[in-house]
Motif scaffolding. Structure first.
Motif, mmCIF file in Angstrom:
data_model
loop_
_atom_site.group_PDB
_atom_site.id
_atom_site.type_symbol
_atom_site.label_atom_id
_atom_site.label_comp_id
_atom_site.label_asym_id
_atom_site.label_seq_id
_atom_site.Cartn_x
_atom_site.Cartn_y
_atom_site.Cartn_z
ATOM 1 N N ASP A 1 2.615 6.907 4.586
ATOM 2 C CA ASP A 1 3.978 7.352 3.895
ATOM 3 C C ASP A 1 3.685 7.528 2.978
ATOM 4 O O ASP A 1 2.983 6.341 2.071
ATOM 5 N N PRO A 2 4.598 8.448 2.008
ATOM 6 C CA PRO A 2 3.730 8.468 0.913
ATOM 7 C C PRO A 2 4.907 7.403 -0.298
ATOM 8 O O PRO A 2 4.181 7.137 -1.209
ATOM 9 N N ILE A 3 5.395 6.976 0.820
ATOM 10 C CA ILE A 3 6.605 6.582 -0.988
ATOM 11 C C ILE A 3 5.875 4.858 -0.796
ATOM 12 O O ILE A 3 5.289 4.231 -1.559
ATOM 13 N N THR A 4 4.854 3.884 0.525
ATOM 14 C CA THR A 4 4.609 2.882 0.155
ATOM 15 C C THR A 4 2.710 2.952 0.198
ATOM 16 O O THR A 4 2.317 2.170 -0.359
ATOM 17 N N GLY A 5 2.536 4.217 0.367
ATOM 18 C CA GLY A 5 0.607 4.642 0.372
ATOM 19 C C GLY A 5 0.729 3.232 1.762
ATOM 20 O O GLY A 5 -1.302 3.416 1.589
ATOM 21 N N THR A 6 0.870 2.852 1.997
ATOM 22 C CA THR A 6 0.266 2.322 3.852
ATOM 23 C C THR A 6 -0.551 0.586 3.774
ATOM 24 O O THR A 6 -0.899 0.020 3.907
ATOM 25 N N VAL A 7 -0.417 0.774 2.046
ATOM 26 C CA VAL A 7 -0.792 -0.557 1.812
ATOM 27 C C VAL A 7 -0.425 -1.720 2.466
ATOM 28 O O VAL A 7 -1.298 -2.534 3.120
ATOM 29 N N SER A 8 0.300 -1.882 2.384
ATOM 30 C CA SER A 8 0.825 -3.202 2.402
ATOM 31 C C SER A 8 1.229 -3.265 4.220
ATOM 32 O O SER A 8 1.085 -4.258 4.889
ATOM 33 N N ALA A 9 1.401 -2.186 4.329
ATOM 34 C CA ALA A 9 0.378 -2.997 6.193
ATOM 35 C C ALA A 9 -0.331 -2.777 7.068
ATOM 36 O O ALA A 9 -0.522 -3.037 7.889
ATOM 37 N N ALA B 1 -3.830 0.113 -9.673
ATOM 38 C CA ALA B 1 -2.489 -0.274 -9.307
ATOM 39 C C ALA B 1 -3.074 0.277 -7.629
ATOM 40 O O ALA B 1 -3.729 1.879 -7.111
ATOM 41 N N LEU B 2 -2.518 -0.083 -6.709
ATOM 42 C CA LEU B 2 -3.007 0.078 -5.193
ATOM 43 C C LEU B 2 -1.847 0.808 -4.548
ATOM 44 O O LEU B 2 -0.841 0.591 -4.468
ATOM 45 N N ARG B 3 -2.436 2.209 -4.278
ATOM 46 C CA ARG B 3 -1.874 3.243 -4.093
ATOM 47 C C ARG B 3 -2.266 3.327 -2.127
ATOM 48 O O ARG B 3 -1.498 3.819 -1.543
ATOM 49 N N HIS B 4 -3.236 3.558 -2.262
ATOM 50 C CA HIS B 4 -4.426 3.540 -0.826
ATOM 51 C C HIS B 4 -4.844 2.835 0.057
ATOM 52 O O HIS B 4 -5.449 2.032 -0.772
ATOM 53 N N ARG B 5 -5.673 2.835 0.944
ATOM 54 C CA ARG B 5 -5.939 2.196 1.843
ATOM 55 C C ARG B 5 -7.928 1.337 1.305
ATOM 56 O O ARG B 5 -7.985 0.697 1.733
ATOM 57 N N ASP C 1 2.666 -0.598 -6.103
ATOM 58 C CA ASP C 1 1.868 -0.020 -7.303
ATOM 59 C C ASP C 1 2.104 0.641 -8.739
ATOM 60 O O ASP C 1 1.903 1.377 -9.293
ATOM 61 N N ASN C 2 3.168 0.083 -8.568
ATOM 62 C CA ASN C 2 3.669 -0.248 -10.503
ATOM 63 C C ASN C 2 3.218 -1.886 -10.688
ATOM 64 O O ASN C 2 4.091 -2.071 -12.516
ATOM 65 N N VAL C 3 2.365 -2.391 -10.377
ATOM 66 C CA VAL C 3 1.935 -3.566 -10.859
ATOM 67 C C VAL C 3 0.061 -3.337 -10.444
ATOM 68 O O VAL C 3 -0.104 -2.451 -10.206
ATOM 69 N N LEU C 4 -0.887 -3.652 -12.213
ATOM 70 C CA LEU C 4 -2.035 -3.817 -11.537
ATOM 71 C C LEU C 4 -2.452 -5.272 -11.183
ATOM 72 O O LEU C 4 -2.081 -6.140 -11.191
#
Length: 334
Positions: free
Chosen positions: A247-255, A105-109, A203-206
């Motif tokens: 951002d604790p909501i997106t985890g910044t991965v999508s940026a 689950a991708l949460r962090h860069r 982050d709710n998918v693997l």
């Protein structure tokens, strides 16, 4: 090995008829608790509700188990379910077991050194396509025809999350009641009912690295039958977050470079599903409200010592910014 909070490993092993178990808490979840289990030979994943302040109708393990089981064999990737236990005496609450699925689950860069712009673009597309595939499932064909009451779904959702807000209210929340009232006064009419995930986000998918793909959709505790645009509005909110550097909501991965913009996600969904997304503004405002209520409930559990894991001390700071974003969305601001 000391059992993590929320599990009695001796009683669990006796219930399952296995050798002695070891377990660790999988970090990152904000609500239900997820653990890896092993008896030294086999490995499983266990899901159970949080340790305290469980609101009525929330954290229903049987519902989560049912929808995952029903979706097996569809185009939606889900883990294989293995066991449901509704007896709270085993671990202190109902739980279910599923097979461990490869992926992260991708949460962090720092989880993404392999994620090139091309792979990020492909992952964006796959994320939206899986959501469209979910909404294309005929509930009756997979045994979920009675999984919810789609008539009046949006009105009940506004009322439900308003009730959850009141149940978790431990401080002043300026604007929260105004946002609820605006949403209730402008509920749109819904079209075709679908299986709605209720918390669909990256982050709710693997995610698997090679090839880049989605191996499983997780965290189905809020799934029901309803308006599929509710999922799309929430995905849009999760994708954009609050715009903070960390951002604790997106985890910044999508940026990261290559990921689609929120508007591009919406456009892809519209093309893939054929849905009319012109009224997505209301759903976006509702998503901000729903997320604010969820995080306020987590903040409440944190302040009463009933939440397991790290990082929950920051959650309470997010409620009011989300409320303000929701109010802006009701006014047509982006």
């Amino acid at each position: 090995m000391t059992a993590p909070p929320g599990l009695d490993l001796d009683r669990l092993a006796a219930h399952l008829g296995t050798a002695p178990l070891t377990a660790d808490l999988i970090p990152g979840g904000r609500s239900n608790l997820t653990y890896r289990l092993t008896d030294g030979t086999s490995r499983w994943v266990l899901r159970r509700p949080p340790l305290g302040h469980v609101l009525a109708t929330a954290h229903d393990m049987a519902r989560e188990h049912r929808v995952i089981t029903a979706l097996a064999g569809t185009a939606v990737p889900v883990p294989q379910t293995l066991h449901l236990c509704t007896d709270p005496d085993v671990v202190g609450a109902p739980f279910y077991l599923m097979r461990e699925v490869p992926g992260v689950a991708l949460r962090h860069r720092d989880q993404c050194p392999w994620l090139t712009p091309d792979k990020a673009a492909a992952l964006s597309t796959r994320l939206v396509d899986v959501l469209a595939d979910l909404h294309a499932v005929d509930p009756a064909e997979v045994g979920l025809g009675d999984f919810g009451r789609p008539d009046g779904f949006l009105r009940r959702q506004v009322a439900r999350w308003g009730t959850q807000l009141d149940a978790s209210r431990s401080r002043e929340l300026p604007g929260a009641d105004e946002l609820r009232d605006r949403l209730a006064a402008t509920v749109p009419g819904s079209g075709r009912a679908a299986v709605v995930h209720g918390d669909y986000r990256l982050d709710n998918v693997l995610v698997t690295a090679d090839p880049t793909g989605i191996s499983a959709v997780l965290d189905w505790e809020m799934a029901t039958l309803g308006d599929p645009l509710a999922d799309l509005g929430l995905l849009r909110v999760y994708w954009t977050g609050l715009g903070a550097a960390d951002d604790p909501i997106t985890g910044t991965v999508s940026a990261l470079p290559g990921f689609a913009s929120a508007d591009e996600l919406v456009e892809r969904y519209a093309r893939r599903s054929g849905a009319d997304v012109s009224g997505l503004g209301w759903y976006t405002a509702f998503a901000y409200f729903k997320l604010a209520v969820i995080l306020e409930g987590i903040h409440y559990r944190f302040t009463t010592g009933k939440t397991v894991g790290a990082g929950f001390d920051r959650i309470g700071r997010l409620t009011l910014p989300l409320v303000r974003r929701g109010l802006a969305a009701t006014a047509g601001e982006r």
